[in-house]
Design an enzyme around this catalytic site. Structure first.
Site, mmCIF file in Angstrom:
data_model
loop_
_atom_site.group_PDB
_atom_site.id
_atom_site.type_symbol
_atom_site.label_atom_id
_atom_site.label_comp_id
_atom_site.label_asym_id
_atom_site.label_seq_id
_atom_site.Cartn_x
_atom_site.Cartn_y
_atom_site.Cartn_z
ATOM 1 N N LYS A 86 0.791 -1.150 0.026
ATOM 2 C CA LYS A 86 0.046 0.030 -0.133
ATOM 3 C C LYS A 86 0.791 1.227 -0.009
ATOM 4 O O LYS A 86 0.481 2.339 -0.468
ATOM 5 C CB LYS A 86 -1.107 -0.120 1.366
ATOM 6 C CG LYS A 86 -0.462 0.213 2.560
ATOM 7 C CD LYS A 86 -1.494 -0.151 3.735
ATOM 8 C CE LYS A 86 -0.724 0.228 4.931
ATOM 9 N NZ LYS A 86 -0.231 1.149 5.324
ATOM 10 N N ASP A 87 2.165 1.144 0.437
ATOM 11 C CA ASP A 87 3.147 2.407 0.246
ATOM 12 C C ASP A 87 3.465 2.440 -1.110
ATOM 13 O O ASP A 87 4.379 3.471 -1.213
ATOM 14 C CB ASP A 87 4.193 2.077 1.268
ATOM 15 C CG ASP A 87 3.660 2.377 2.685
ATOM 16 O OD1 ASP A 87 2.703 2.533 2.867
ATOM 17 O OD2 ASP A 87 4.329 1.396 3.620
ATOM 18 N N ARG A 134 -7.765 8.588 3.370
ATOM 19 C CA ARG A 134 -8.734 7.508 3.192
ATOM 20 C C ARG A 134 -9.497 7.144 4.483
ATOM 21 O O ARG A 134 -10.643 7.148 4.442
ATOM 22 C CB ARG A 134 -8.121 6.042 2.560
ATOM 23 C CG ARG A 134 -9.277 4.781 2.534
ATOM 24 C CD ARG A 134 -8.813 3.715 2.179
ATOM 25 N NE ARG A 134 -7.827 3.094 3.238
ATOM 26 C CZ ARG A 134 -8.163 2.505 4.314
ATOM 27 N NH1 ARG A 134 -9.464 2.271 4.453
ATOM 28 N NH2 ARG A 134 -7.364 2.046 5.134
ATOM 29 N N ARG A 135 -8.669 6.777 5.505
ATOM 30 C CA ARG A 135 -9.511 6.414 6.681
ATOM 31 C C ARG A 135 -10.213 7.796 7.223
ATOM 32 O O ARG A 135 -11.312 7.497 7.800
ATOM 33 C CB ARG A 135 -8.422 5.915 7.819
ATOM 34 C CG ARG A 135 -7.942 4.321 7.596
ATOM 35 C CD ARG A 135 -6.813 4.110 8.399
ATOM 36 N NE ARG A 135 -6.357 2.585 8.063
ATOM 37 C CZ ARG A 135 -5.071 2.229 7.987
ATOM 38 N NH1 ARG A 135 -4.357 3.230 8.373
ATOM 39 N NH2 ARG A 135 -4.803 1.139 7.615
ATOM 40 N N ARG A 152 1.004 10.752 12.986
ATOM 41 C CA ARG A 152 2.049 10.039 12.318
ATOM 42 C C ARG A 152 2.751 8.965 13.524
ATOM 43 O O ARG A 152 2.693 9.201 14.616
ATOM 44 C CB ARG A 152 2.993 11.027 11.742
ATOM 45 C CG ARG A 152 2.570 11.766 10.736
ATOM 46 C CD ARG A 152 2.208 10.912 9.438
ATOM 47 N NE ARG A 152 3.627 10.102 8.973
ATOM 48 C CZ ARG A 152 4.893 10.723 8.454
ATOM 49 N NH1 ARG A 152 4.870 11.935 8.009
ATOM 50 N NH2 ARG A 152 5.664 9.938 8.319
ATOM 51 N N GLY A 153 3.680 8.242 12.791
ATOM 52 C CA GLY A 153 4.733 7.369 13.893
ATOM 53 C C GLY A 153 4.324 6.006 13.503
ATOM 54 O O GLY A 153 3.410 5.604 12.788
ATOM 55 N N ARG A 158 1.705 4.858 17.933
ATOM 56 C CA ARG A 158 0.592 5.036 17.810
ATOM 57 C C ARG A 158 -0.335 4.600 18.749
ATOM 58 O O ARG A 158 -1.245 5.029 19.402
ATOM 59 C CB ARG A 158 -0.168 4.939 16.298
ATOM 60 C CG ARG A 158 0.716 5.854 15.121
ATOM 61 C CD ARG A 158 -0.309 5.364 14.007
ATOM 62 N NE ARG A 158 1.034 5.542 12.832
ATOM 63 C CZ ARG A 158 0.355 5.538 11.678
ATOM 64 N NH1 ARG A 158 -0.707 5.360 11.107
ATOM 65 N NH2 ARG A 158 1.436 5.656 10.643
ATOM 66 N N CYS A 245 -0.905 10.144 -2.095
ATOM 67 C CA CYS A 245 -1.433 10.315 -0.592
ATOM 68 C C CYS A 245 -2.389 11.656 -0.532
ATOM 69 O O CYS A 245 -3.056 11.974 0.563
ATOM 70 C CB CYS A 245 -0.024 10.757 0.167
ATOM 71 S SG CYS A 245 1.032 9.160 0.547
#
Length: 309
Positions: A86-87, A134-135, A152-153, A158, A245
């Protein structure tokens, strides 16, 4: 005399990236009857790892998680790179390709709540953290009364922020939680038809130089054909939309009884509208099926939605 490693794997240094690289190393060692210690893992820090203060969409998009690794691959410093699919951008540097995929893990998102177990149970105006547009859009569609913030992280970071109550909850990929042995931290597993996942979610992709026949032959036994077919559909869909993104795009292809079942979606960033497409077809139609689904959504979505694409 120092013996050269059997293979050299490049990866990011996060806990999840390393877990995925070690999984690939173990499979390669087993497939070729060599010791795992004969396969090197090279940790490469990427631009995406260094940027923590703003959305990656403002700094260059998905390629920030792969740029330095792909540079090492092109100059011959490593033989293969292990990525979360997905990246991966839809267009790769000349001479490189995603040439194998491990069997796909759980594609669903998981909600991790601080004081409540389910997204639906959060009180109005609660803050949910996510690094994914998206989320964020899917959360806003379902709960427009919630606030979403950049989060982020790496995965453990997280989870710690949720535990400390810095946000009321977050969403993470169930696949990543499982690979890290943290599946029990999920307080709610969200069905894929409710929150359609990111293109490539749950799939580990292996990138190589296209002309490196030795490495390509060595990784071939690891390739899962159904996952490869599904990713060809999803990435063809994403490529039509020129997704990055900046774009709330979701897509999932499944292989059932020798047929492809595909769902694709594009959303307004505020979640106020979404547009979905469904396709079925034969395995040989993978890329054309994804391409056609993207063309349909591009035609159906209003022009102001496509500004984000």
């Amino acid at each position: 005399m120092v013996q050269s490693p059997f293979l050299r794997i490049g990866t990011r240094g996060s806990a999840l990236a390393l877990a995925q690289a070690h999984q690939v190393r173990a499979l390669l060692a087993a497939a070729h009857a060599v010791g795992e210690e004969e396969i090197d893992i090279e940790i490469i820090r990427t631009s995406g790892d260094m940027i923590q203060d703003r959305p990656l969409s403002e700094a260059g998009g998905k390629g920030l998680f792969t740029k330095e690794i792909e540079e090492a691959l092109l100059r011959g410093g490593i033989d293969l790179a292990v990525h979360s699919s997905k990246d991966m951008p839809t267009v790769l540097p000349a001479g490189l390709g995603l040439t194998a995929f491990l069997a796909r893990e759980d594609v669903r998102d998981a909600f991790i709540g601080h004081a409540v177990a389910r997204l639906a149970d959060l009180p109005g105006a609660a803050v949910v953290g996510s690094a994914s547009l998206r989320r964020q859009a899917q959360i806003r569609r379902e709960r427009p009364d919630l606030e979403t913030v950049l989060f982020r992280g790496n995965v453990p970071t997280r989870l710690d922020k949720v535990r400390r109550g810095e946000v009321a909850g977050t969403l993470l990929a169930m696949a990543g939680l499982k690979r890290l042995g943290l599946a029990d931290r999920a307080t709610e597993i969200i069905a894929a038809d409710r929150f359609l996942p990111a293109v490539g979610q749950g799939a580990i992709g292996i990138e190589t130089r296209l002309d490196d026949t030795r490495t390509r032959d060595l990784i071939a036994p690891l390739n899962d054909q159904d996952t490869e077919t599904a990713l060809r559909v999803e990435r063809a869909f994403l490529k039509v939309l020129d997704g990055s993104c900046r774009t709330p795009i979701a897509g999932l292809a499944r292989i059932e009884a020798g047929r492809i079942l595909f769902d694709g979606e594009i959303l307004r960033p505020d979640g106020s509208e979404s547009f979905r497409v469904v396709r079925t077809g034969g395995l040989a139609e993978a890329e054309s099926l994804g391409h056609d689904a993207g063309i349909e959504l591009k035609a159906r979505a209003p022009a102001d939605v496509l500004v984000h694409v």
